[in-house]
Design an enzyme around this catalytic site. Sequence first.
Site, PDB file in Angstrom:
ATOM      1  N   ASP A  15       0.936  -0.654  -0.062  1.00  0.00           N
ATOM      2  CA  ASP A  15      -0.171   0.525   0.188  1.00  0.00           C
ATOM      3  C   ASP A  15       0.744   1.147  -0.370  1.00  0.00           C
ATOM      4  O   ASP A  15       0.647   2.256   0.998  1.00  0.00           O
ATOM      5  CB  ASP A  15      -0.831   0.142   1.436  1.00  0.00           C
ATOM      6  CG  ASP A  15      -2.167  -1.136   1.381  1.00  0.00           C
ATOM      7  OD1 ASP A  15      -3.009  -0.899   0.667  1.00  0.00           O
ATOM      8  OD2 ASP A  15      -1.766  -2.085   2.040  1.00  0.00           O
ATOM      9  N   HIS A  17       0.305   3.574  -2.065  1.00  0.00           N
ATOM     10  CA  HIS A  17      -0.701   4.835  -2.795  1.00  0.00           C
ATOM     11  C   HIS A  17       0.157   5.769  -3.044  1.00  0.00           C
ATOM     12  O   HIS A  17       0.282   6.894  -2.508  1.00  0.00           O
ATOM     13  CB  HIS A  17      -0.905   4.771  -1.569  1.00  0.00           C
ATOM     14  CG  HIS A  17      -1.977   3.991  -1.666  1.00  0.00           C
ATOM     15  ND1 HIS A  17      -3.466   4.027  -1.710  1.00  0.00           N
ATOM     16  CD2 HIS A  17      -2.035   3.218  -0.524  1.00  0.00           C
ATOM     17  CE1 HIS A  17      -4.129   3.234  -1.594  1.00  0.00           C
ATOM     18  NE2 HIS A  17      -3.690   2.953  -0.032  1.00  0.00           N
ATOM     19  N   ASP A  55      -1.411  -2.258  -4.351  1.00  0.00           N
ATOM     20  CA  ASP A  55      -2.322  -0.537  -4.151  1.00  0.00           C
ATOM     21  C   ASP A  55      -0.934   0.200  -4.870  1.00  0.00           C
ATOM     22  O   ASP A  55      -0.104   0.870  -3.157  1.00  0.00           O
ATOM     23  CB  ASP A  55      -2.655  -0.488  -2.709  1.00  0.00           C
ATOM     24  CG  ASP A  55      -4.122  -0.948  -2.986  1.00  0.00           C
ATOM     25  OD1 ASP A  55      -4.550  -0.450  -3.997  1.00  0.00           O
ATOM     26  OD2 ASP A  55      -5.152  -0.047  -1.554  1.00  0.00           O
ATOM     27  N   HIS A 123      -7.236  -0.368  -5.996  1.00  0.00           N
ATOM     28  CA  HIS A 123      -6.668   1.333  -6.396  1.00  0.00           C
ATOM     29  C   HIS A 123      -6.307   0.664  -7.557  1.00  0.00           C
ATOM     30  O   HIS A 123      -6.498   1.544  -8.400  1.00  0.00           O
ATOM     31  CB  HIS A 123      -5.681   1.908  -5.580  1.00  0.00           C
ATOM     32  CG  HIS A 123      -6.813   2.129  -3.657  1.00  0.00           C
ATOM     33  ND1 HIS A 123      -7.131   3.469  -4.566  1.00  0.00           N
ATOM     34  CD2 HIS A 123      -7.097   1.754  -2.785  1.00  0.00           C
ATOM     35  CE1 HIS A 123      -7.638   4.221  -3.026  1.00  0.00           C
ATOM     36  NE2 HIS A 123      -7.719   3.126  -2.672  1.00  0.00           N
ATOM     37  N   HIS A 220      -4.353  -9.355  -1.673  1.00  0.00           N
ATOM     38  CA  HIS A 220      -4.741  -7.714  -1.340  1.00  0.00           C
ATOM     39  C   HIS A 220      -6.353  -8.010  -1.381  1.00  0.00           C
ATOM     40  O   HIS A 220      -6.886  -7.798  -2.254  1.00  0.00           O
ATOM     41  CB  HIS A 220      -4.408  -7.021  -2.043  1.00  0.00           C
ATOM     42  CG  HIS A 220      -4.713  -5.547  -1.972  1.00  0.00           C
ATOM     43  ND1 HIS A 220      -3.486  -4.844  -1.880  1.00  0.00           N
ATOM     44  CD2 HIS A 220      -5.592  -4.803  -1.947  1.00  0.00           C
ATOM     45  CE1 HIS A 220      -3.271  -3.505  -1.545  1.00  0.00           C
ATOM     46  NE2 HIS A 220      -5.107  -3.276  -1.321  1.00  0.00           N
ATOM     47  N   HIS A 248      -3.769  -4.524   1.565  1.00  0.00           N
ATOM     48  CA  HIS A 248      -4.778  -3.722   1.864  1.00  0.00           C
ATOM     49  C   HIS A 248      -5.120  -2.839   2.921  1.00  0.00           C
ATOM     50  O   HIS A 248      -5.918  -1.619   3.222  1.00  0.00           O
ATOM     51  CB  HIS A 248      -6.235  -4.553   1.635  1.00  0.00           C
ATOM     52  CG  HIS A 248      -7.439  -3.516   1.090  1.00  0.00           C
ATOM     53  ND1 HIS A 248      -7.552  -2.776   0.270  1.00  0.00           N
ATOM     54  CD2 HIS A 248      -8.477  -4.061   2.528  1.00  0.00           C
ATOM     55  CE1 HIS A 248      -9.106  -2.316   0.534  1.00  0.00           C
ATOM     56  NE2 HIS A 248      -9.155  -3.051   1.783  1.00  0.00           N
ATOM     57  N   HIS A 250      -4.077  -0.731   6.196  1.00  0.00           N
ATOM     58  CA  HIS A 250      -3.414   0.036   6.258  1.00  0.00           C
ATOM     59  C   HIS A 250      -2.575   0.307   7.951  1.00  0.00           C
ATOM     60  O   HIS A 250      -2.020   0.786   8.162  1.00  0.00           O
ATOM     61  CB  HIS A 250      -3.916   1.295   6.344  1.00  0.00           C
ATOM     62  CG  HIS A 250      -3.940   1.600   4.977  1.00  0.00           C
ATOM     63  ND1 HIS A 250      -4.290   2.812   4.628  1.00  0.00           N
ATOM     64  CD2 HIS A 250      -4.138   1.036   3.900  1.00  0.00           C
ATOM     65  CE1 HIS A 250      -4.597   3.297   2.954  1.00  0.00           C
ATOM     66  NE2 HIS A 250      -4.660   1.551   2.410  1.00  0.00           N
TER      67      HIS A 250
END
Length: 699
Positions: A15, A17, A55, A123, A220, A248, A250
Site C-alpha cells: 500500500d 499509494h 496498491d 486501487h 490484497h 489492503h 493500512h
Amino acid sequence: MEDDKDTLRILVATDCHLGYMEKDEIRRFDSFEAFEEICSLAKQKEVDFVLLGGDLFHENKPSRSTLVKTIEILRRYCLNDLPVKFQVVSDQTVNFPNRFGHVNYEDPHFNVGLPVFTIHGNHDDPAGVDNLSAIDILSACNLVNYFGKMDLGGSGVGQIAVHPVLVKKGTTTVALYGLGNIRDERLNRMFQTPHSVQWMRPESQEGLSVSDWFNILVLHQNRIKTNPKSAINEHFLPRFLDFVVWGHEHECLIDPQEVPGMGFHITQPGSSVATSLIDGEAKPKHVLLLEIKGNQYRPNKIPLMTVRPFEYAEVVLKDEADVDPNDQASVLEHLDKIVRNLIEKSSQPTASRSEAKLPLVRIKVDYSGFSTINPQRFGQKYVGKVANPQDILIFSKAAKKRQTTTGENIDESEKLRPEELNQQTIEALVAENNLKMEILPVDDLDIALHDFVSKDDKTAFYACLQRNLDETRKKLNSEAEKFKIEEEDIIVKVGECMQERVKEISLCSKGDTGLASSTQNLDTTRGKSVAAESSLNTFSDDEDTRELLLGTRSTRSTAGFTRPSKDATGAARGGASKRGRGKGSLKQTTLSFSQSRSSAAIRSEEVDSSSDEDAANEANEVVENSDPEDSFPQSGRKRPAPRGRGRARGTSTAKRGRKADTGSMPSMVMSKDDDSDEDDKPKKPPPRVTRNYGAVKRR
C-alpha cells in the site's frame, strides 16, 4: 542463517499509494518520499528482491506526473549491474502473462540489479476492454514483475488457478503465490464453491520434495470482518502455506501472527503513507525484512524515517469538566489546547524521523449535547503549523445502544459507521423491484457499473455488452452448423440465446430463478403493435445496443428485410431512430447467411397513397436503408410529427428507434413503383438515412 549463499532476503511492503494528495502543496510528495526510502532500504540491506502487496498507485489511472516520478525512482534503484543471486525455476510464461513472458532481470537488454515483484490492489486493479492496469505500464518498461493477475471471465462465480513463482537460491526454495485483488464478495463465494480456487503445488523433483518448499502467499483483500461477505476469512486459505503477506489493511501489524489451527503466520505491513486520518494510521510505519533459509524464516521490522508525523486524539465534550455546553468559547479554548499539545508532541525530535515536517493532526470530537464548530474556520489559525488545517476536527455522536428483546445491550461494533451507510448493488435493486433482466446478466452490469464509477472506466459498459455479444455469436455459430436458421428468424434467435445465457449465469452464480424471461413473454408484451423488421446480410458488433434490443423485442411480421446502408450516418426525422451516431461501415462477423440480392425484394403491405397528408400527429415515418447505387425515390411518406419544443401538447414522445402510431395504418415501405405518386406531391427534402434495421410502428 548467517550463510548468505543459502539465505533469501526479501523486503516486504504494501500500500504505497503513489500519487496520493498530489495536488496538495504540502503533502504532494509524501508517498514518493516513502517509496524512495523503501527502495533505498532494499539497496542498503542488499536484499534479493522487493515484494509489494498491492496498491502501488493510489488512482486506477495515475497522472503522468505520478507515472514519471514512479519510473524515475524504480530506474534509479532497480537498474544497475549488481548480480542477482537467485533464479526463477517455474514456467515464467504462466507466472508473467505478458508479451515477453520472463522475469525482468533475464532480459538481455536491461541490467536489473534489484528485482521488484508486485500484485495489484483494489486501487490499481486491471480494467477496460484489454484488462490492463497501471502496473502493466511498469511491467512493459521492464521495471517490475507483475504476477497474481487472474482472468475471471464474464459472470458467475468463475474459476481461477493460482500458480506459484518458484524461486531458488542455493539450497533454499521458495514458492511465491500471488493473488491480486478480487471483489471480496466474489472471492468469498469462490472460496466457498468447490474447485473454484485451485492452488498449484510444485512438482516433485530429483532430490526435492513438495514439503521442502517454503510457501508464501501475498494477497490484497479486506481482513476486518465488519461484514462476513465483504472480508476474507484466514481459514479459507490452504493449510500448506508457511507465511502470508496481507495487503489492503493500512494499520501496521508488522509482527507475524500465527493463525490458530492453520499452521501459518500472517504479517500486515500496512501503508507507507497515511491516507485515512484514523487511529490505525497513527501507529508508526514499518517495512519487513524477511530472511528465509530452508524452512525457517526470521522477520526484522524496519521503521520508515520519512513518514509525515501523525497525531490522533479523541475527545468526549460531555466528559470534560472545563467545558460549558452553553458557552462555545469554552469549547474552542479546550480544543485549541488539545491541538497545541499534539503539535508540540509531534515536534519533539525522535530517532524515527529524518527531518522536521508539518504534522497531521486529527481530533475526533463527540459533541453529544453540544453544538458543532466550523472545522475550516477553526483550522485557519493553524495554517503553516499543521499539514491539514482544513480538517483537523471531525465531529461525531455516540450511537445509542440498542437493546434486544432480552434487554441485553448490543456490542459496540454494531454502531453505525459512515462507511457502512446504504450502498445498494444492482442485484439488490433488481431483487427489490422484482425486475427481470432479459438481455444482460445482473452480475455483469454490477461489475461494469462499479468499474465505470470507481475506476473512471469509460468503456466498462461497452466491454460488458461486447463480451455478451461475443458469447452469443459463438453459440449462434455453433447452432448454425447443426440447424439451418432461416433469415427471418435470426433476430428472434439472438434474443433467445441471450436470454438463455442470462438464465445460465443467474443459476450458476446465485441459484436464482426467474431473472430471464422467454421470447414468448417478449412477444406478448407488444399487444396489438404492428412490427416491421429488417434482416441483415451481415451482423455487426459496431451496431448500437438499441438496435439489437429493438430487433430482439420485435415480433415477426410479414414485412420484408432490407439491407442497411454502408454509409448511413444520419437519422430519420421525427425521432424514430438515433441521431448523428454510428460508424460508417458494417463489419462481417462469424454469422453469415444466404445473400440472394436479386430475391431480396421488399415484401410489404399495400399502402394507401391517397391518405390525407395533413394528419401530422398520426404520422409515421419509414426508415429506409439501401446501398447508394440502389437508392429508391421516396414516396407514400406521411408528414413526420413535430419534434422539439414545437411538439403539439397532445403528442406523446416517441422512444428512439420506434414511433407511436395513433391510427391503424399499415407499414409503409418505399419502393420504385411509387415514382408516379411523387410527381403529384410537393417536393420535400428527403429524410436522412438511418442505420436502423427497420422502424417499428406502434399503436
